[in-house]
Design a protein around this motif. Sequence first.
Motif, PDB file in Angstrom:
ATOM      1  N   VAL A  13      43.634  36.059   0.481  1.00  0.00           N
ATOM      2  CA  VAL A  13      43.324  37.413   0.951  1.00  0.00           C
ATOM      3  C   VAL A  13      42.423  37.341   2.175  1.00  0.00           C
ATOM      4  CG1 VAL A  13      42.180  39.572   0.359  1.00  0.00           C
ATOM      5  CG2 VAL A  13      43.618  38.430  -1.328  1.00  0.00           C
ATOM      6  N   ILE A  79      49.951  44.955   2.243  1.00  0.00           N
ATOM      7  CA  ILE A  79      49.275  44.251   1.163  1.00  0.00           C
ATOM      8  C   ILE A  79      47.794  44.585   1.112  1.00  0.00           C
ATOM      9  CG2 ILE A  79      48.568  41.971   0.379  1.00  0.00           C
ATOM     10  CD1 ILE A  79      51.359  41.051   1.442  1.00  0.00           C
ATOM     11  N   LEU A  80      47.142  44.536   2.265  1.00  0.00           N
ATOM     12  CA  LEU A  80      45.689  44.738   2.274  1.00  0.00           C
ATOM     13  C   LEU A  80      45.287  46.207   2.240  1.00  0.00           C
ATOM     14  CD1 LEU A  80      44.344  42.118   4.857  1.00  0.00           C
ATOM     15  CD2 LEU A  80      44.611  41.876   2.392  1.00  0.00           C
ATOM     16  N   SER A  82      45.228  50.353   1.808  1.00  0.00           N
ATOM     17  CA  SER A  82      45.661  51.428   0.925  1.00  0.00           C
ATOM     18  C   SER A  82      46.338  52.474   1.808  1.00  0.00           C
ATOM     19  CB  SER A  82      44.466  52.051   0.223  1.00  0.00           C
ATOM     20  OG  SER A  82      43.784  51.070  -0.513  1.00  0.00           O
ATOM     21  N   LEU A  86      40.553  53.844   2.784  1.00  0.00           N
ATOM     22  CA  LEU A  86      39.468  53.992   1.814  1.00  0.00           C
ATOM     23  C   LEU A  86      38.197  54.384   2.567  1.00  0.00           C
ATOM     24  CD1 LEU A  86      40.050  50.890  -0.509  1.00  0.00           C
ATOM     25  CD2 LEU A  86      40.733  53.258  -0.897  1.00  0.00           C
ATOM     26  N   LYS A 173      34.190  51.860  -6.497  1.00  0.00           N
ATOM     27  CA  LYS A 173      35.037  50.834  -7.111  1.00  0.00           C
ATOM     28  C   LYS A 173      34.797  49.433  -6.544  1.00  0.00           C
ATOM     29  CE  LYS A 173      37.699  53.466  -9.760  1.00  0.00           C
ATOM     30  NZ  LYS A 173      37.073  54.771  -9.446  1.00  0.00           N
ATOM     31  N   TYR A 190      34.562  45.872  -8.267  1.00  0.00           N
ATOM     32  CA  TYR A 190      34.666  44.586  -7.575  1.00  0.00           C
ATOM     33  C   TYR A 190      33.402  44.352  -6.756  1.00  0.00           C
ATOM     34  CZ  TYR A 190      36.401  40.689  -4.901  1.00  0.00           C
ATOM     35  OH  TYR A 190      36.551  39.446  -4.346  1.00  0.00           O
TER      36      TYR A 190
ATOM     37  N   TYR B 205      40.923  45.251  -0.632  1.00  0.00           N
ATOM     38  CA  TYR B 205      42.141  44.784  -1.302  1.00  0.00           C
ATOM     39  C   TYR B 205      41.987  44.820  -2.813  1.00  0.00           C
ATOM     40  CZ  TYR B 205      45.510  41.456  -3.230  1.00  0.00           C
ATOM     41  OH  TYR B 205      46.478  40.860  -3.996  1.00  0.00           O
ATOM     42  N   PHE B 206      40.861  44.311  -3.302  1.00  0.00           N
ATOM     43  CA  PHE B 206      40.704  44.239  -4.753  1.00  0.00           C
ATOM     44  C   PHE B 206      40.424  45.608  -5.359  1.00  0.00           C
ATOM     45  CE2 PHE B 206      40.229  39.689  -3.793  1.00  0.00           C
ATOM     46  CZ  PHE B 206      41.136  39.192  -4.715  1.00  0.00           C
ATOM     47  N   VAL B 207      39.789  46.471  -4.599  1.00  0.00           N
ATOM     48  CA  VAL B 207      39.609  47.846  -5.077  1.00  0.00           C
ATOM     49  C   VAL B 207      40.976  48.508  -5.217  1.00  0.00           C
ATOM     50  CG1 VAL B 207      38.854  50.147  -4.353  1.00  0.00           C
ATOM     51  CG2 VAL B 207      37.274  48.217  -4.224  1.00  0.00           C
ATOM     52  N   LYS B 208      41.779  48.346  -4.218  1.00  0.00           N
ATOM     53  CA  LYS B 208      43.132  48.907  -4.263  1.00  0.00           C
ATOM     54  C   LYS B 208      43.890  48.370  -5.474  1.00  0.00           C
ATOM     55  CE  LYS B 208      47.555  48.195  -1.937  1.00  0.00           C
ATOM     56  NZ  LYS B 208      48.246  47.583  -0.786  1.00  0.00           N
ATOM     57  N   LYS B 209      43.840  47.072  -5.641  1.00  0.00           N
ATOM     58  CA  LYS B 209      44.587  46.447  -6.715  1.00  0.00           C
ATOM     59  C   LYS B 209      44.073  46.894  -8.094  1.00  0.00           C
ATOM     60  CE  LYS B 209      44.151  42.087  -7.490  1.00  0.00           C
ATOM     61  NZ  LYS B 209      43.953  42.069  -8.968  1.00  0.00           N
TER      62      LYS B 209
END
Lengths: 214, 214
Positions: A13, A79-80, A82, A86, A173, A190, B205-209
């Motif tokens: 990532v 992928i990265l 949204s 955000l 989040k 996270y 990325y991890f927030v989205k996921k």
Amino acid sequence: MAISLRSLPDKTVERLSQYRRNLLVCLSKGKQHIFSHEIASIHNITPVQVRRDLMLIGYTGTLRKGYDVKELIELIGTILDSRDGLKVCVVGVGNLGRSLISYFNGRRSKLTIVAGFDTNPEKVDKVYAGVHCYHFDKLTEVIQREGVTIAIITVPAEQSPHVAEHLVIAGVKGILNYTPKSVNVPPQVYLEEYDMITSLEKVSYFVKKNSGLE
Amino acid sequence: MAISLRSLPDKTVERLSQYRRNLLVCLSKGKQHIFSHEIASIHNITPVQVRRDLMLIGYTGTLRKGYDVKELIELIGTILDSRDGLKVCVVGVGNLGRSLISYFNGRRSKLTIVAGFDTNPEKVDKVYAGVHCYHFDKLTEVIQREGVTIAIITVPAEQSPHVAEHLVIAGVKGILNYTPKSVNVPPQVYLEEYDMITSLEKVSYFVKKNSGLE
DNA sequence: CTAACATTGTTATTTTTGTAACAACCAAAC
DNA sequence: GTTTGGTTGTTACAAAAATAACAATGTTAG
Ligand SMILES: NC(=O)c1ccc[n+]([C@@H]2O[C@H](COP(=O)([O-])OP(=O)(O)OC[C@H]3O[C@@H](n4cnc5c(N)ncnc54)[C@H](O)[C@@H]3O)[C@@H](O)[C@H]2O)c1
Ligand SMILES: NC(=O)c1ccc[n+]([C@@H]2O[C@H](COP(=O)([O-])OP(=O)(O)OC[C@H]3O[C@@H](n4cnc5c(N)ncnc54)[C@H](O)[C@@H]3O)[C@@H](O)[C@H]2O)c1
């Protein structure tokens, strides 16, 4: 697409973010195709690692022609990023916080800093690089009103656990903590922490060692 | 001591730096002994990892009493620090560079920022938080005169490869690059790079996921 | 005195990350 | 056409890091 649902390795990532940034530069210079070894050399890594990362996101280049720069940028975006981007806030509008605000904003369209928070009355209700600074008491209210999902912590170290706690309650989040004091969050939030002093001391350790000092 | 000569794992070095910082806080509060699980909880890691790190540096605690805070601080010092300290410079005295200078100096006695460099005539020969800013042309001269071994790069990204090249020529042994453009140095120079944009995109990325967005 | 317990230090295992090896492919050279 | 060569995608291997397992030990409770 199944691939983007399964979690990518952390390091992949990170590299994807970096690839994209440099691919954008390439694209702006009119470069349409790029080889794995070119990407690798930009980032001082091996071509194999680049190909492996791209394999993980299921992207296929053209033999002897390389990867389509524009396509790759877009795929990394899916992928990265949204879809609607955000929103980010910065807690602690001091030296570092202000640097970050003025630096980040306007660069990444999908991530926008929409609010700052501070306890110092001299900073509250001022605007820094287009970002309104609210009093820390308004944290939950503003975060929920604006739909902020990510927070950057740049308050004095001893305040960070307290700040993190409130951020979690407010419903963010993801947290990026630049304080040298690490914080505790529930697993659904996270957390990424980075400590500049530690980095400098690490460099110092290896300099000492490599130089064979004492 | 044989142990301090063999190279410690990267991550262990990072954690030692962090342990020490928090141990100093404990000591200042009058705490003389500390258990591995206490250290662990401060850093949100497992006690096993703490014990393993301490094993690697050959430190032995007392059963049911824990580790002697003062001894441990001193031992970490002998591992991380150089006897006479190391001198650091900052290249690029912009927003981030100035933040770092005012933040770092005076905190770690063994690492001192002794010079800044910039190309902007308005900054040259000014003093920021006690640090003199020289023109970039003086880089080699000042670095050699002052015996600077570590450099922090905070210039605009596209300048960083050029800056790094000059730093290597000037003879620095370690570079900490805060620019999103990575640089190339010979193997005898220790390089650490950190990119805040990447960190933020990773959190994103991890927030989205985790949120199951799209 | 003995058993239970808390805690350390070490070894073994698993997971993550990076590197190497190599088959498949197709364009170009001859 | 056949060979050469550069490049991809994938599998196999190696290294680094984290986690788990557990023996050793001395303290406390009974
Ligand atoms: N400045 C740097 O370059 C740098 C480098 C590495 C780490 N850091 C870390 O970043 C953090 C901030 O550093 P800085 O130099 O910007 O400090 P600073 O003192 O300039 O800024 C801190 C800001 O936080 C505000 N604040 C204090 N308590 C608060 C609270 N509870 N809620 C909201 N705001 C609060 C203060 O009013 C101040 O404006 C520190 O933890 C420091 O360790 C800074
Ligand atoms: N400001 C931040 O919070 C932040 C965050 C992440 C990354 N960065 C990175 O840090 C770097 C600096 O950011 P900034 O916000 O401080 O920018 P800035 O424009 O405020 O500062 C850059 C400074 O470098 C000087 N400079 C330019 N060329 C130079 C050269 N060849 N030699 C010496 N000095 C030179 C400029 O005169 C200026 O003073 C950028 O690469 C940026 O990507 C900054």
